[in-house]
Design a protein around this motif. Structure first.
Motif: not given
Length: 205
Positions: A109-127, A186-192
């Motif tokens: 949500a923060v990534e979608a809200h802010s143009d300054a934040v980009h989180l690659p998929q590989r990073f998300m797994f580690v995060y 992750t798919a279940t969380l998309s609408d949230t």
């Protein structure tokens, strides 16, 4: 029957069971059961609060996911944590998956809200893994602190901690919960995520 209606019925049933656990704790004068039941009962109202006050769209499965996690923890305080070897593993995996879902939803949500934040998929797994493990470590510290406080006060501990070996196993099952969310949740969380992003937009000055 509508899925939200099923969730509502399941939630009321879980709340009733937790209230009965609370009553059992009061009757047996078991402070750990009483406190954990109260916390668990409060957590069951979170989905409704998020929907009502934040206008967050939660899939009915997510509400039942959370309430089931706190229910199993409350039941565990009655004895299964001591008598059933795998009970702690199940509750840690389920609770960790809830934590992982919260961390993933907030980050996206923060990534979608802010143009300054980009989180690659590989990073998300580690995060997701690190976020969940950090919460798990905090929980283990709370358990250790609760035990020391109880020993100093000469009373029973509100949370139970069995030593370093148990902590390592707990963190292992925390990791499993995080990986399950990263791979399948992750798919279940998309609408949230979309509704949380909209909430951030409404808060923008």
């Amino acid at each position: 029957m509508h899925s939200r209606h099923i969730e509502r019925i399941a939630s009321r049933f879980i709340q009733l069971v937790i209230v009965l656990i609370f009553v059992a704790g009061v009757y047996t004068r078991n402070l750990s059961v009483v406190v954990n039941a109260l916390v668990a009962l409060g957590a069951t109202f979170l989905p409704a609060i998020l929907r009502r006050d934040w206008q967050i769209r939660l899939h009915p499965f997510l509400g039942m996911w959370l309430t089931t996690a706190v229910l199993l923890h409350a039941i565990g305080m009655l004895g299964p944590y001591h008598s059933i070897s795998w009970w702690d593993h199940v509750t840690h995996t389920l609770s960790a998956s809830v934590v992982a879902a919260v961390g993933y939803t907030a980050a996206r949500a923060v990534e979608a809200h802010s143009d300054a934040v980009h989180l690659p998929q590989r990073f998300m797994f580690v995060y997701i893994l690190l976020f969940t493990l950090a919460a798990g470590v905090l929980w283990e510290v709370l358990e250790f602190g609760a035990r020391l406080t109880a020993e100093a006060a000469g009373s029973e501990a509100i949370l139970v901690q069995y030593g370093l070996d148990d902590t390592i196993v707990d963190l292992l099952f925390d990791s499993i919960g995080a990986v399950l969310v990263a791979l399948f949740g992750t798919a279940t969380l998309s609408d949230t995520i979309d509704s949380l992003t909209e909430h951030f937009e409404r808060m923008r000055p």
